[in-house]
Design an enzyme around this catalytic site. Sequence first.
Site, PDB file in Angstrom:
ATOM      1  N   THR A  72       0.844  -1.203   0.000  1.00 56.09           N
ATOM      2  CA  THR A  72       0.000   0.000   0.000  1.00 56.09           C
ATOM      3  C   THR A  72       0.878   1.251   0.000  1.00 56.09           C
ATOM      4  O   THR A  72       0.645   2.196  -0.765  1.00 56.09           O
ATOM      5  CB  THR A  72      -0.922   0.001   1.253  1.00 56.09           C
ATOM      6  OG1 THR A  72      -1.727  -1.175   1.217  1.00 56.09           O
ATOM      7  CG2 THR A  72      -1.801   1.226   1.308  1.00 56.09           C
ATOM      8  N   ASN A 151      -7.159 -10.047  -6.191  1.00 55.14           N
ATOM      9  CA  ASN A 151      -7.154 -10.691  -4.865  1.00 55.14           C
ATOM     10  C   ASN A 151      -8.497 -11.291  -4.464  1.00 55.14           C
ATOM     11  O   ASN A 151      -8.558 -12.102  -3.554  1.00 55.14           O
ATOM     12  CB  ASN A 151      -6.713  -9.685  -3.792  1.00 55.14           C
ATOM     13  CG  ASN A 151      -7.543  -8.427  -3.804  1.00 55.14           C
ATOM     14  OD1 ASN A 151      -7.631  -7.738  -4.814  1.00 55.14           O
ATOM     15  ND2 ASN A 151      -8.164  -8.118  -2.686  1.00 55.14           N
ATOM     16  N   ALA A 200       5.437  -8.735   1.785  1.00 60.83           N
ATOM     17  CA  ALA A 200       6.028 -10.020   2.190  1.00 60.83           C
ATOM     18  C   ALA A 200       5.027 -11.001   2.794  1.00 60.83           C
ATOM     19  O   ALA A 200       5.151 -12.208   2.628  1.00 60.83           O
ATOM     20  CB  ALA A 200       7.149  -9.753   3.196  1.00 60.83           C
ATOM     21  N   HIS A 201       4.004 -10.461   3.481  1.00 55.19           N
ATOM     22  CA  HIS A 201       3.102 -11.378   4.207  1.00 55.19           C
ATOM     23  C   HIS A 201       2.206 -12.192   3.280  1.00 55.19           C
ATOM     24  O   HIS A 201       1.530 -13.119   3.714  1.00 55.19           O
ATOM     25  CB  HIS A 201       2.262 -10.607   5.243  1.00 55.19           C
ATOM     26  CG  HIS A 201       1.228  -9.694   4.676  1.00 55.19           C
ATOM     27  ND1 HIS A 201      -0.101 -10.021   4.654  1.00 55.19           N
ATOM     28  CD2 HIS A 201       1.320  -8.464   4.111  1.00 55.19           C
ATOM     29  CE1 HIS A 201      -0.786  -9.008   4.109  1.00 55.19           C
ATOM     30  NE2 HIS A 201       0.056  -8.060   3.771  1.00 55.19           N
ATOM     31  N   CYS A 325      -9.889  -6.397   4.191  1.00 59.11           N
ATOM     32  CA  CYS A 325     -10.370  -5.112   4.699  1.00 59.11           C
ATOM     33  C   CYS A 325     -11.885  -5.003   4.647  1.00 59.11           C
ATOM     34  O   CYS A 325     -12.475  -4.170   5.303  1.00 59.11           O
ATOM     35  CB  CYS A 325      -9.750  -3.948   3.932  1.00 59.11           C
ATOM     36  SG  CYS A 325      -8.639  -4.398   2.638  1.00 59.11           S
TER      37      CYS A 325
END
Length: 373
Positions: A72, A151, A200-201, A325
């Site tokens: 983000t 996503n 990375a997550h 989210c």
Amino acid sequence: MNKIYLDNAATTPLRQEVIDEMMLVLKENFGNPSSTHSFGRSAKTVLETSRKSIAKRIGANAQEIIFTSSATEATNWILKNAVSELKVERIITSKVEHHATLYTVKNLQKEYGIEVDFVSILECGSVDVTHLVDLLSKGGKTLVTLMHVNNEIGSVLDIEKVGRICHQHHALFHCDTVQSIGKTEINLQELPVDFIVASAHKFHGPKGAGFAYVKKGIIMQPMFYGGEQEKGLRAGTEAVHQIAGMAKALELSYDFLTSERSCISDLKEYCQKQLVANFPDIKINGKDTFYNILNVLLPFSEDKTAMILFNLDMKGIAVSRGSACQSGSVKPSHVLAEILTEDDINKPSLRISFSHYNTKEDIDSLIDGLKGI
Ligand code: PLP
């Protein structure tokens, strides 16, 4: 209770080797990488080795990788810089982008008065490339921002083709590769892309670490002012252990890509077959979708929408309705709104996203859980 995690598009569990690497760096390399003594130098070495390792895996030069706290942050910086410094007057995007892109673009439109065009989305969830060409053929300095893998539904963009079209029309191309980095081969030496972003997550690394790829030759202004970290582009002491964890995670993702992709693809196929066998009226949202994301429209009544996730969660099963989210909300997804009919949009859809840690038994439990609703 045996807990089952099928929400890997939201975030992924860390690999043990990543945790070990981060612990080692926390213990052994705690120096400030900007310090000139040996403690600082060893932390700096970890940082620069991580940068080289990440760059190598995606065909970039180390200088083209700028560490950030998240994708983000990277997207905000790139898009804002494109408008304020590179004098982009128009952004072409789509209505199915992640909010990290959509809300940044909206804000730039408000702040700088840039023009924003939305490329059409086909019923299958893919970008209408013919419409993109149409949009690009009208002038003005333009940046195109389109995601590689969606996503929510897993639709896939042909980056090579879209990048080529953008460059033929002298437009910059920013691609959100958050869902694809570490999960498919990306060779930036061959891809006509100016910017990509990653977190990375999403590939079994830690939260709070990401990066921007900025093609050599593109001049960027700092996102933060202060120290000289990240060539002065992102001031602030680097999170060395998280960056080392990110590099380790990416390295392992690519080392095991072939076997893990095959295992995950089998799981998705199994899940789809089981869902269809048990709920014959189920619909798959999107077509030719990425191998780790399955989005389905359940043949349940509208009033069950809010209950499904709750009921599954009570049974220890984690899935989602869309992006993390918005999973807590019963508001229809902005992505599904682009591809579903008015009737279907309020019916319960579920995003099931897999990793190599899942098993067929996890899927059997999900099916049992759904049957009990
Ligand atoms: N882009 C896509 C496609 C995503 O899936 C996500 C996270 O869900 C993001 C951007 C934002 O990532 P982060 O929250 O790690 O910055």
